[in-house]
Design an enzyme around this catalytic site. Structure first.
Site, PDB file in Angstrom:
ATOM      1  N   THR A 279      29.317  44.250  28.013  1.00 57.16           N
ATOM      2  CA  THR A 279      29.650  45.334  29.112  1.00 57.16           C
ATOM      3  C   THR A 279      31.120  45.381  29.323  1.00 57.16           C
ATOM      4  O   THR A 279      31.630  44.341  29.522  1.00 57.16           O
ATOM      5  CB  THR A 279      28.653  44.972  30.233  1.00 57.16           C
ATOM      6  OG1 THR A 279      27.327  45.162  29.864  1.00 57.16           O
ATOM      7  CG2 THR A 279      29.194  46.010  31.245  1.00 57.16           C
ATOM      8  N   PHE A 281      33.615  46.449  32.156  1.00 55.86           N
ATOM      9  CA  PHE A 281      33.737  46.573  33.658  1.00 55.86           C
ATOM     10  C   PHE A 281      35.150  47.260  33.914  1.00 55.86           C
ATOM     11  O   PHE A 281      36.165  46.883  33.310  1.00 55.86           O
ATOM     12  CB  PHE A 281      33.637  45.550  34.496  1.00 55.86           C
ATOM     13  CG  PHE A 281      32.248  44.944  34.307  1.00 55.86           C
ATOM     14  CD1 PHE A 281      31.366  45.145  35.288  1.00 55.86           C
ATOM     15  CD2 PHE A 281      31.760  44.241  33.321  1.00 55.86           C
ATOM     16  CE1 PHE A 281      30.014  44.691  35.497  1.00 55.86           C
ATOM     17  CE2 PHE A 281      30.441  43.546  33.247  1.00 55.86           C
ATOM     18  CZ  PHE A 281      29.809  43.794  34.095  1.00 55.86           C
TER      19      PHE A 281
END
Length: 374
Positions: A279, A281
């Site tokens: 992921t 960010f």
């Protein structure tokens, strides 16, 4: 007349086209000089519409009319880009309202993340700012943006994209709604675990809680079981809920760290189907700053709802030798079937090529915004 003769005729015409093209560009240089002296904008939309209508009227059939329209759209686009380059050389591009800084480190800075203790956002924050960061957490992404707006936080850490489940739509919409800017990013590997209260057996489970994207990322594993799936705003919320209720029929999909925080047992790991699941960010602030060593620029813009509009916008990256790394679109609220485009490309706001491209995009797009350089 044979094919060879016809090709010679085409070559002769092409030579004339090249010569006339170069002559036109020389004239465009003088046009740019006049615009620099008078302060006029490079892009004159009405003038170009009139020009295209006129040259199309000189053709003798529909096929040529369409072709000439496309050809002159390109010629005028190239003329504009030449003029933008000349503006840059003459120092007439203007300054971007962003300040370059050496680093984001500030002992007084406070960081907010969405979720609870044990959230992946917290892990991303620690990797970027360090374990001793002054931080707090909130329930929603919007709460995080509001915390910056009201001054209770200087930075926020938000997930914007997962390598398996794709973009987080809400984050893109919040970037438009709030006057925040991306100043950094952190990518972390995601390894989801199935967590339960100590002593839970797989056959006991009836309900699984997690964030919608985590459920999606674990779809193959979950398809093997007849469990009810319930979405929560954050994985750590799911772990906390299971721990607080102490029900062996409930389980959470979250990180192993979240399991340790809430005293849960790891029943299976990993449960997400991709071994390379990560992921990305972003770190945002309401300050118009960028690190001097930043290498990526993010922007968003709207365009006219007509053929060729997006192509003309993207051509600014080509003519300035900029590498576009990502493009996404989101619906524009209140305008059915019209979209706002989000683009990432390599570069730094101090680079002349970046300034040149942004000048052209700003003049020709609708509501273009620089979202950050990081």
């Amino acid at each position: 007349m044979d094919l060879g003769d016809l090709r010679k005729q085409i070559d002769s015409v092409d030579e004339q086209i090249v010569s006339l093209y170069e002559e036109r560009m020389d004239i465009c240089k003088h046009v740019a000089e006049v615009k620099i002296e008078t302060g006029k904008k490079v892009f004159d939309r009405e003038r170009e519409k009139e020009k295209i209508a006129r040259v199309k009227s000189l053709t003798h059939n529909d096929f040529n009319r369409t072709g000439i329209g496309e050809l002159f759209e390109q010629i005028m686009s190239m003329s504009r880009k030449l003029q933008y380059q000349l503006l840059a050389e003459k120092g007439s591009m203007g300054r971007l309202p962003f300040i370059g800084v050496d680093s984001l480190e500030d002992d007084r800075g406070r960081v907010v993340f969405q979720g609870a203790e044990g959230a992946y956002s917290q892990a991303a924050m620690h990797q970027y700012f360090g374990e001793e960061v002054n931080s707090f957490h909130v329930d929603t992404f919007r709460d995080a943006c509001c915390a910056i707006e009201e001054g209770s936080a200087d930075f926020a850490v938000l997930p914007i994209e997962n390598s398996t489940a794709g973009i987080v739509n809400e984050i893109y919409d919040l970037l438009v709604e709030f006057e925040n800017y991306i100043v950094g990013e952190q990518i972390i590997r995601i390894e989801h675990c199935l967590l339960g209260v100590p002593g839970t057996r797989m056959e006991d489970i009836r309900t699984v809680f997690s964030h919608p994207q985590s459920l999606m990322q674990s779809a193959r594993f979950l398809a093997e079981h007849d469990w009810k799936q319930i979405s929560l705003p954050n994985n750590a919320f799911a772990a906390r809920k299971v721990a607080q209720e102490g029900d062996c029929t409930q389980a959470a999909i979250a990180s192993e760290y979240a399991g340790k925080v809430y005293g849960l047992e790891v029943l299976k790991k990993p449960v997400n189907q991709s071994e390379t699941n990560s992921t990305r960010f972003i770190i945002i602030t309401n300050q118009k700053i960028f690190r001097k060593d930043a290498k990526k620029v993010s922007i968003c813009f709207e365009i006219a709802h007509e053929s060729g509009s997006l192509y003309h916008m993207l051509s600014h990256f080509i003519y300035n030798n900029l590498n576009m790394t990502k493009i996404e679109s989101r619906p524009i609220e209140g305008r059915n079937w019209e979209y706002r485009f989000f683009v990432d490309f390599d570069g730094n706001l101090a680079d002349s090529a970046v300034k040149n491209a942004l000048r052209g995009l700003r003049d020709e797009a609708q509501n273009m915004r620089i979202l950050g350089n990081y």
